[in-house]
Design a protein around this motif. Structure first.
Motif, PDB file in Angstrom:
ATOM      1  N   LEU A 287       0.840  -1.207   0.000  1.00 43.66           N
ATOM      2  CA  LEU A 287       0.000   0.000   0.000  1.00 43.66           C
ATOM      3  C   LEU A 287       0.873   1.255   0.000  1.00 43.66           C
ATOM      4  O   LEU A 287       0.569   2.247  -0.664  1.00 43.66           O
ATOM      5  CB  LEU A 287      -0.926   0.019   1.224  1.00 43.66           C
ATOM      6  CG  LEU A 287      -2.061  -0.996   1.243  1.00 43.66           C
ATOM      7  CD1 LEU A 287      -2.979  -0.733   2.440  1.00 43.66           C
ATOM      8  CD2 LEU A 287      -2.877  -0.957  -0.056  1.00 43.66           C
ATOM      9  N   ASN A 288       1.970   1.198   0.732  1.00 38.48           N
ATOM     10  CA  ASN A 288       2.850   2.366   0.802  1.00 38.48           C
ATOM     11  C   ASN A 288       3.423   2.706  -0.579  1.00 38.48           C
ATOM     12  O   ASN A 288       3.542   3.883  -0.940  1.00 38.48           O
ATOM     13  CB  ASN A 288       3.981   2.091   1.799  1.00 38.48           C
ATOM     14  CG  ASN A 288       4.396   3.342   2.529  1.00 38.48           C
ATOM     15  OD1 ASN A 288       3.588   4.244   2.749  1.00 38.48           O
ATOM     16  ND2 ASN A 288       5.661   3.417   2.890  1.00 38.48           N
TER      17      ASN A 288
ATOM     18  N   ILE B  83      -7.807  -3.418  -2.432  1.00 35.46           N
ATOM     19  CA  ILE B  83      -7.211  -2.229  -3.037  1.00 35.46           C
ATOM     20  C   ILE B  83      -6.220  -2.704  -4.095  1.00 35.46           C
ATOM     21  O   ILE B  83      -5.358  -3.527  -3.804  1.00 35.46           O
ATOM     22  CB  ILE B  83      -6.471  -1.364  -1.980  1.00 35.46           C
ATOM     23  CG1 ILE B  83      -7.433  -0.938  -0.855  1.00 35.46           C
ATOM     24  CG2 ILE B  83      -5.824  -0.141  -2.629  1.00 35.46           C
ATOM     25  CD1 ILE B  83      -6.754  -0.189   0.296  1.00 35.46           C
ATOM     26  N   SER B  84      -6.366  -2.184  -5.312  1.00 38.71           N
ATOM     27  CA  SER B  84      -5.384  -2.538  -6.358  1.00 38.71           C
ATOM     28  C   SER B  84      -5.076  -1.306  -7.199  1.00 38.71           C
ATOM     29  O   SER B  84      -5.822  -0.316  -7.171  1.00 38.71           O
ATOM     30  CB  SER B  84      -5.902  -3.677  -7.239  1.00 38.71           C
ATOM     31  OG  SER B  84      -7.021  -3.255  -7.974  1.00 38.71           O
TER      32      SER B  84
ATOM     33  N   VAL C 104      -1.373  -9.828   0.175  1.00 37.50           N
ATOM     34  CA  VAL C 104      -1.101  -9.241  -1.134  1.00 37.50           C
ATOM     35  C   VAL C 104      -0.763 -10.344  -2.130  1.00 37.50           C
ATOM     36  O   VAL C 104       0.066 -11.210  -1.864  1.00 37.50           O
ATOM     37  CB  VAL C 104       0.053  -8.212  -1.063  1.00 37.50           C
ATOM     38  CG1 VAL C 104       0.448  -7.751  -2.471  1.00 37.50           C
ATOM     39  CG2 VAL C 104      -0.359  -7.023  -0.206  1.00 37.50           C
ATOM     40  N   LEU C 105      -1.457 -10.309  -3.261  1.00 41.80           N
ATOM     41  CA  LEU C 105      -1.185 -11.235  -4.369  1.00 41.80           C
ATOM     42  C   LEU C 105      -0.600 -10.455  -5.538  1.00 41.80           C
ATOM     43  O   LEU C 105      -1.046  -9.347  -5.838  1.00 41.80           O
ATOM     44  CB  LEU C 105      -2.479 -11.902  -4.843  1.00 41.80           C
ATOM     45  CG  LEU C 105      -3.286 -12.713  -3.830  1.00 41.80           C
ATOM     46  CD1 LEU C 105      -4.496 -13.344  -4.533  1.00 41.80           C
ATOM     47  CD2 LEU C 105      -2.440 -13.788  -3.170  1.00 41.80           C
TER      48      LEU C 105
ATOM     49  N   VAL D 168      -2.732  -7.008  -5.872  1.00 40.36           N
ATOM     50  CA  VAL D 168      -3.938  -6.652  -5.139  1.00 40.36           C
ATOM     51  C   VAL D 168      -3.744  -6.876  -3.643  1.00 40.36           C
ATOM     52  O   VAL D 168      -3.172  -7.880  -3.211  1.00 40.36           O
ATOM     53  CB  VAL D 168      -5.168  -7.424  -5.665  1.00 40.36           C
ATOM     54  CG1 VAL D 168      -5.024  -8.916  -5.434  1.00 40.36           C
ATOM     55  CG2 VAL D 168      -6.455  -6.930  -5.012  1.00 40.36           C
ATOM     56  N   PHE D 169      -4.225  -5.903  -2.866  1.00 41.19           N
ATOM     57  CA  PHE D 169      -4.241  -5.998  -1.407  1.00 41.19           C
ATOM     58  C   PHE D 169      -5.625  -6.460  -0.995  1.00 41.19           C
ATOM     59  O   PHE D 169      -6.617  -5.814  -1.332  1.00 41.19           O
ATOM     60  CB  PHE D 169      -3.935  -4.613  -0.811  1.00 41.19           C
ATOM     61  CG  PHE D 169      -4.130  -4.514   0.673  1.00 41.19           C
ATOM     62  CD1 PHE D 169      -3.060  -4.685   1.536  1.00 41.19           C
ATOM     63  CD2 PHE D 169      -5.379  -4.236   1.220  1.00 41.19           C
ATOM     64  CE1 PHE D 169      -3.234  -4.586   2.919  1.00 41.19           C
ATOM     65  CE2 PHE D 169      -5.562  -4.146   2.597  1.00 41.19           C
ATOM     66  CZ  PHE D 169      -4.485  -4.318   3.441  1.00 41.19           C
TER      67      PHE D 169
END
Lengths: 75, 75, 75, 75, 75, 75, 75
Positions: A10-11, A71-72, C42-43, C61-62
């Protein structure tokens, strides 16, 4: 090599356009401004999308973490 | 430059008109008076909205954080 | 011999292709890049699958941990 | 001037008549006797309301915080 | 004699075949490899079952604890 | 005068007949024997009620706190 | 006389036959072997019941606490 952690990913996405999907099936696209350990997330220039079409513009939006599924990167 | 955090964004929205959407699909518009780390949120001059029309006026309202999906600026 | 722990199993799956199933019945296949104690995951090279057919490609993706039901090896 | 916090607003509502709405769509009106950080809430002279009409009188009622959506002044 | 604790019972079931039922009504049978205090659970040789019939084989599967309703011995 | 807290109200209801309503719409009436900070609650001489009529007698019953919506005096 | 606590009541029910009702409307009857502060519960000689009739025998079963609504003595 150290193992990465989910929040590292995410960062790396900060200031990039991301897709955020919520448990209520809503989808938002915007620039990832910030997040915290609860995955509370702020998007800039956010748009709510339905089936790939823009439903409305929200500007800066705070999304509470426990409503988020994924989230992507958008691009 | 330091990274901002989601609550910084909420902090900047204090005393501004915000839209708050809840998990039960209700939507409130009002002036953001206060919030805490659980995202418990108090709005002044709050109105419950349905499809852009005002349903009722609530004055000052306390919204429990775990019912909130998103908060964005109203204007 | 020491007893293994569930996160040891996830750790052994790093960089391997895994299936992740979510509470909303969505299924993702991708390379397991990282996870944490909340099972935030995460993938890489992630694809959303429906009935064994690919619905869309998501890249990295998260996935928020509390939406995950199961993770298993894809191959 | 210090920023107020959401529980300050509830504190100011003590001994006043409030409306409490629950996740199961029930609505209670009563005098706010007490609350805690979980938003567990006690009302005196509580009445359950349906569409503005009184359904039943409950006297003093303890409402578990995690069922509460909102609290606002009744008058 | 000391009182036993629920996790002692799971510990005694290690390496035995167990049935795990999830909140989404799915049922898995497999060898209990590991669990933790959140009841995150790993099964080896796991099979998803529907009405006593095998739906699919999953090999080793990680099940997130908060989706689990019950665990019992399969044999 | 000190402000009272919600658990003080429950404490005053010990050994009195209370109504407990659950999230699954079940209602129990019984003598409040004990509770804890999670609002786990034990009733003696408990009866499950449906629309004011007794459905069954349960004797002493332990109710898990997170299923409880409200507790009020029965008399 | 000290006030009792809810877990004292469960402790007194050890080795006795209890009824456990779950959020998914399932009901189990068995001998209470153990429980913990999360109300994770193990029953011996457990039977799943539907409308008072036995659906299946499970032997020893671990029930995750957050799925439990109530526990009462069966006899």
């Amino acid at each position: 090599m150290e193992n990465s952690r989910p929040l590292d990913t995410l960062n790396n996405a900060r200031n990039k356009r991301v897709i955020v999907e919520l448990k209520n099936q809503k989808q938002f696209v915007g620039k990832l401004k910030s997040f915290d350990i609860h995955i509370n997330t702020v998007l800039d220039d956010a748009r709510e999308m339905i089936d790939g079409a823009e439903k409305r513009q929200l500007g800066t939006v705070f999304l509470r973490g426990d409503t988020i599924i994924l989230i992507s990167l958008a691009d």
